[in-house]
Design a protein around this motif. Structure first.
Motif, PDB file in Angstrom:
ATOM      1  N   LEU A 234       2.302   9.215 -11.569  1.00 21.86           N
ATOM      2  CA  LEU A 234       2.679   7.822 -11.311  1.00 21.86           C
ATOM      3  C   LEU A 234       3.749   7.361 -12.295  1.00 21.86           C
ATOM      4  CD1 LEU A 234      -0.845   6.298 -10.602  1.00 21.86           C
ATOM      5  CD2 LEU A 234       1.050   6.462  -8.972  1.00 21.86           C
ATOM      6  N   LEU A 235       3.646   7.798 -13.528  1.00 21.76           N
ATOM      7  CA  LEU A 235       4.649   7.424 -14.529  1.00 21.76           C
ATOM      8  C   LEU A 235       5.988   8.088 -14.211  1.00 21.76           C
ATOM      9  CD1 LEU A 235       5.253   5.905 -17.125  1.00 21.76           C
ATOM     10  CD2 LEU A 235       4.442   7.887 -18.417  1.00 21.76           C
ATOM     11  N   ARG A 239       6.148   4.193 -11.184  1.00 19.28           N
ATOM     12  CA  ARG A 239       5.174   3.188 -10.745  1.00 19.28           C
ATOM     13  C   ARG A 239       4.337   2.817 -11.964  1.00 19.28           C
ATOM     14  NH1 ARG A 239       2.393   5.747  -5.497  1.00 19.28           N
ATOM     15  NH2 ARG A 239       1.016   3.951  -5.864  1.00 19.28           N
ATOM     16  N   LYS A 240       4.953   2.044 -12.849  1.00 24.27           N
ATOM     17  CA  LYS A 240       4.383   1.827 -14.172  1.00 24.27           C
ATOM     18  C   LYS A 240       3.098   1.009 -14.149  1.00 24.27           C
ATOM     19  CE  LYS A 240       8.653   2.468 -16.769  1.00 24.27           C
ATOM     20  NZ  LYS A 240       9.608   1.908 -17.757  1.00 24.27           N
ATOM     21  N   GLU A 241       3.007   0.051 -13.242  1.00 22.07           N
ATOM     22  CA  GLU A 241       1.797  -0.765 -13.193  1.00 22.07           C
ATOM     23  C   GLU A 241       0.593   0.085 -12.780  1.00 22.07           C
ATOM     24  OE1 GLU A 241       0.139  -4.828 -11.017  1.00 22.07           O
ATOM     25  OE2 GLU A 241       2.279  -4.345 -10.967  1.00 22.07           O
ATOM     26  N   MET A 245      -2.724   1.366 -15.173  1.00 22.13           N
ATOM     27  CA  MET A 245      -4.138   1.284 -14.788  1.00 22.13           C
ATOM     28  C   MET A 245      -4.802   2.664 -14.886  1.00 22.13           C
ATOM     29  SD  MET A 245      -3.829  -1.269 -11.504  1.00 22.13           S
ATOM     30  CE  MET A 245      -5.577  -1.130 -11.130  1.00 22.13           C
ATOM     31  N   ALA A 246      -4.059   3.699 -14.506  1.00 22.65           N
ATOM     32  CA  ALA A 246      -4.601   5.060 -14.579  1.00 22.65           C
ATOM     33  C   ALA A 246      -4.842   5.476 -16.026  1.00 22.65           C
ATOM     34  CB  ALA A 246      -3.648   6.034 -13.900  1.00 22.65           C
ATOM     35  N   TYR A 247      -3.885   5.153 -16.897  1.00 19.26           N
ATOM     36  CA  TYR A 247      -4.058   5.494 -18.310  1.00 19.26           C
ATOM     37  C   TYR A 247      -5.158   4.645 -18.955  1.00 19.26           C
ATOM     38  CZ  TYR A 247      -0.255   8.846 -18.815  1.00 19.26           C
ATOM     39  OH  TYR A 247       0.538   9.959 -18.709  1.00 19.26           O
ATOM     40  N   VAL A 262      -0.190   7.281 -25.861  1.00 22.88           N
ATOM     41  CA  VAL A 262       1.265   7.391 -25.716  1.00 22.88           C
ATOM     42  C   VAL A 262       1.672   7.106 -24.272  1.00 22.88           C
ATOM     43  CG1 VAL A 262       3.218   8.997 -25.811  1.00 22.88           C
ATOM     44  CG2 VAL A 262       1.514   8.998 -27.640  1.00 22.88           C
ATOM     45  N   GLY A 263       0.905   7.647 -23.319  1.00 19.30           N
ATOM     46  CA  GLY A 263       1.204   7.404 -21.908  1.00 19.30           C
ATOM     47  C   GLY A 263       1.082   5.941 -21.547  1.00 19.30           C
ATOM     48  N   TYR A 264       0.050   5.278 -22.070  1.00 17.77           N
ATOM     49  CA  TYR A 264      -0.149   3.852 -21.785  1.00 17.77           C
ATOM     50  C   TYR A 264       1.006   3.031 -22.345  1.00 17.77           C
ATOM     51  CZ  TYR A 264      -2.483  -0.677 -21.456  1.00 17.77           C
ATOM     52  OH  TYR A 264      -2.802  -1.984 -21.156  1.00 17.77           O
TER      53      TYR A 264
END
Length: 815
Positions: A234-235, A239-241, A245-247, A262-264
């Motif tokens: 997603l990143l 699709r950052k939003e 949520m996934a992170y 870091v991903g978040y």
């Protein structure tokens, strides 16, 4: 005329097949008898001769075994069975390239033999011939398209050659051909689906991979990996939003995972390495801290990117939490920050302030209640390590003594005191201190390990062995072998260093080779996984382990042991050239090593091999390392290690310095120049370069047998790169560099001659002087002390040097 038949009568054919089955069950003696029974009637039957040789080779009669196999091939050079047998024996002896040639010959006579093709593909994987693996596995798929491992093996082969699209086509084709066939169990199917999704990602089809994740979700057993893959993809499609949520979901599962954090941050458009994002990043991290207040990682991660007042604020929260909780690893956790001088000093001031507050008011400035008395002890514990890091060993010892008086039963305090004493140069006291701490908790394996290391560094080999064997299982029949089986490479390496210091190069080499052979075992262990991982469908882990195996020889433990072994070989060579060859030191009859127990006295021990016949485990008969000492050419042995280091850690300067030393002694002058040029390309200002260039020039002048045109070419290259600067001139040009003094002195001593030795002695005796400042480390001064022994210094000069060195390290006892 000799019989060259390849087809036996019915009875002998049955015997021949039974011999092959006995090989599979490791019943080598019975198999040998049957093959000899056939050869009595048909002494020129090539396949039977080859099979007899195979059994002999597995019964430690290798030379005789190879002779029989080659005789069989001479009789029938087109026999697929004989070539297959030859390949099996070569594979068993780890001659993988030769084995591949044998399998290829076998295929000329039997091109569709699935067993040979499968084993060939495994050998090609072992030797990393990925393009050939693709060809071999394509043939396997065509021959048996219903066998899953062949399809998966082909997909992996395409992946390893970088053709991810073809790997995906293979997986899809396999899926289409086996939709109704439940070949794999649910866990294996889950792994296969995740592998396919990974291939889609590698192929750049991120959106397709996201859609695929939705489809396969009901079949996935490894939920964490599925969620990680989803967040990452997603990143990647921006699709950052949704990615945030996934992170967030992943952080809830494991708030200690740095990659999730870091991903978040990346989902919020933030980068910890960007100074401009500092305030915004800190705000996001603080938001996560409120959600996950017990996360140590979230508490410490701001220290990486914060500076100034923000750094002090975050560090204070972390420090007070750790001091109250009594977390011994606080300094170890933040030690990486000391690479930034400002942060290291700030941490020291912070903990000093905390200690002052506790001493004066028994509480922190922002507290309303008195703190536990242990808080001050942990402050002193941290500050002792802080001062030790900056070289103030006396202050560090004073602080750790205060901590010990406050809590005399805390083992960690003695460990740090021992470390401080070691850094101060008093290894004997360090050893006594760590052993005293060990006695307080004899069940702590880590403390025991540290104690053993300190004993070895104090050259107490027998005492170290006693302590080490505390954690070796009691039912071990042969404890020397047990030490090798558990692959304690740190123990072998440290023991080798101790023998080096004692001048026992035979036993030292034995220890270093035992350490390096552990890594050879790691490399060989992957062979079984070439088939196992395909059967179990653990393809992601398999590909990752292949990558790890490709770098196994770059591991610091291997590199250190290999370099030390090369140093030993150089010492043995130099002594032999000087007419004073080293002789192996015989084993003492008064004090035998503890590891030589009853099994050693009897010479060997029979144990069950699991299947078939009992296996004989031979006791090591070369305790002194005479095999290495008496090697025909020490430089050839050293060169084997050099070649591996050049392949694995060619970016390390020391690799090429050692290559220079070995090639110079072998008079391979073009390779000597290559080592110099490679080192120069890595570090053009390396202090060893001037002396290396001078030594090569000196060797060329002294070698009258070397062709004059080549000599002129080499000297021209040296002159072009280094001019006519002497070692003395290079030292003078870097007058305040102790590294140039040490390397230059090594060069002068290697050149020999009274004037050079005198010059080296003068330079080395001045090493502790103040002009060299912080370069006067304990290791540098110890190296200087060792070099001085080669300068034939007098007792008064030795005492003068020791006195000067003790002004730098007052507590040292190693000079």
């Amino acid at each position: 005329m000799s019989i060259t038949i390849s087809v036996l009568p019915h009875k002998e054919q049955a015997l021949f097949r039974s011999a092959l089955k006995l090989y599979e069950t490791r019943q080598y003696k019975k198999g040998l008898k049957i093959s000899e029974q056939i050869l009595k009637k048909f002494p020129s039957h090539g396949e039977s001769l080859a099979v007899k040789g195979m059994f002999l080779a597995h019964m430690d009669r290798k030379e005789e075994g190879y002779e029989n196999i080659k005789r069989g091939l001479e009789i029938n050079p087109k026999s697929s069975i004989s070539w297959h047998v030859y390949g099996l024996v070569c594979r068993n002896d780890q001659k993988f390239v030769e084995a591949i040639k044998c399998y290829e010959e076998a295929l000329k006579a039997d091109s569709d033999n699935i067993h040979i093709l499968r084993e060939l593909s495994q050998l090609q994987m072992q030797t990393r011939q990925y393009d050939k693996v693709v060809e071999t596995r394509e043939r396997l798929v065509k021959l048996n398209p219903t066998f899953p491992s062949f399809w998966l093996g082909l997909a992996v082969a395409h992946q390893l050659t970088g053709r991810y699209d073809l790997a995906l086509k293979v997986i899809n084709a396999y899926d289409d051909s086996t939709k109704q066939d439940n070949t794999f169990d649910p866990h294996q199917m889950s792994e296969l689906l995740l592998y396919k999704n990974w291939l889609m990602e590698l192929n750049g089809d991120y959106q397709g991979a996201i859609e695929n994740l939705k489809e396969i979700r009901p079949h996935i057993r490894d939920i964490t990996t599925w969620k990680e893959q989803k967040a990452k993809l997603l990143l990647k499609v921006n699709r950052k939003e949704a990615a945030a949520m996934a992170y967030q979901d992943l952080i809830e599962r494991n708030p200690e995972n740095h990659d999730y954090i870091v991903g978040y941050l990346a989902c919020n458009g933030l980068d910890m390495t960007c100074a401009q994002d500092q305030d915004a990043t800190l705000e996001v991290i603080e938001g996560l801290q409120h959600q996950f207040p017990f996360s140590n990682r979230l508490r410490s991660v701001p220290l990486i990117f914060c500076d100034g007042d923000n750094f002090i604020k975050v560090a204070e929260v972390l420090a007070k939490y750790a001091l109250r909780k009594g977390i011994p690893s606080l300094f170890a956790n933040v030690r990486v920050l000391y690479a930034n001088k400002a942060k290291g000093e700030a941490l020291g001031r912070l903990i000093e302030s905390c200690a002052t507050q506790i001493r004066d008011t028994k509480r922190f400035s922002d507290s309303t209640e008195d703190e536990s008395p242990s808080v001050l002890m942990w402050c002193d514990f941290y500050l002792a390590q802080h001062n030790d890091y900056y070289g103030d060993h006396e202050r560090a010892l004073s602080l750790i003594e205060d901590a010990i008086r406050a809590s005399p039963d805390t083992v960690e305090l003695y460990m740090i005191k021992a470390k401080i004493l070691k850094h101060a140069g008093d290894i004997r006291s360090a050893r006594d201190t760590i052993d005293f701490g060990r006695q307080k908790d004899l069940k702590d394996r880590y403390v025991n390990t540290k104690a053993v290391k300190y004993m070895l560094r104090n050259n107490e080999l027998e005492e170290a062995e006693k302590a080490f064997l505390v954690f070796v299982r009691d039912d071990a029949e042969h404890k020397l072998q047990e030490l090798c089986d558990i692959q304690a490479t740190w123990y072998m390496r440290e023991r080798g260093y101790a023998y080096c210091r004692l001048g026992d190069f035979g036993r030292a080499l034995k220890q270093f080779h035992q350490a390096t052979s552990s890594f050879d075992t790691y490399k060989l262990d992957q062979f079984d996984f070439h088939s196992y991982s395909l059967r179990k469908a653990t393809l992601r882990a398999y590909v990752n382990i292949l990558g790890w195996e490709d770098t196994v020889y770059s591991h610091p433990s291997y590199v250190d042991a290999a370099k030390a072994a090369i140093g030993c070989y150089i010492e043995l060579f130099d002594r032999k050239e000087a007419g004073n060859p080293f002789q192996p030191i015989p084993e003492s009859t008064e004090s035998k090593p503890l590891t030589r127990n009853g099994a050693a006295q009897h010479g060997h021990k029979h144990i069950s091999a699991g299947v078939g016949e009992a296996k004989v485990v031979e006791v090591d008969k070369d305790v002194t390392g005479a095999t290495y000492v008496n090697a025909e050419d020490h430089m050839i042995e050293a060169l084997k290690l050099i070649e591996r280091l050049e392949s694995a850690v060619g970016s390390q300067p020391q690799t090429h310095i050692l290559a220079f030393e070995v090639h110079l002694r072998m008079r391979k002058y073009f390779l000597v120049l290559k080592a110099i040029n490679t080192l120069r390309s890595i570090d053009a200002d390396h202090p060893a370069l001037p002396s290396m260039a001078v030594r090569l020039g000196h060797a060329l002048d002294a070698d009258e047998s070397f062709a004059a045109p080549m000599k002129a070419a080499l000297k021209g290259q040296l002159s072009k790169s280094f001019g006519d600067m002497s070692i003395k001139q290079s030292i003078e040009a870097h007058g305040e560099s102790l590294a140039f003094v040490i390397e230059g002195s090594k060069g002068l001593l290697s050149l020999g001659g009274e004037s050079n030795v005198t010059e080296a002695k003068t330079l080395l005796l001045a090493a502790p002087s103040e002009k060299y400042g912080a370069m006067r480390t304990l290791l540098n001064l110890q190296e200087v002390s060792q070099l001085l022994t080669k300068c034939n210094i007098s007792e008064s000069e030795r005492a003068e040097f020791a006195a000067s060195a003790k002004q730098v390290f007052p507590l040292a006892t190693c000079f």
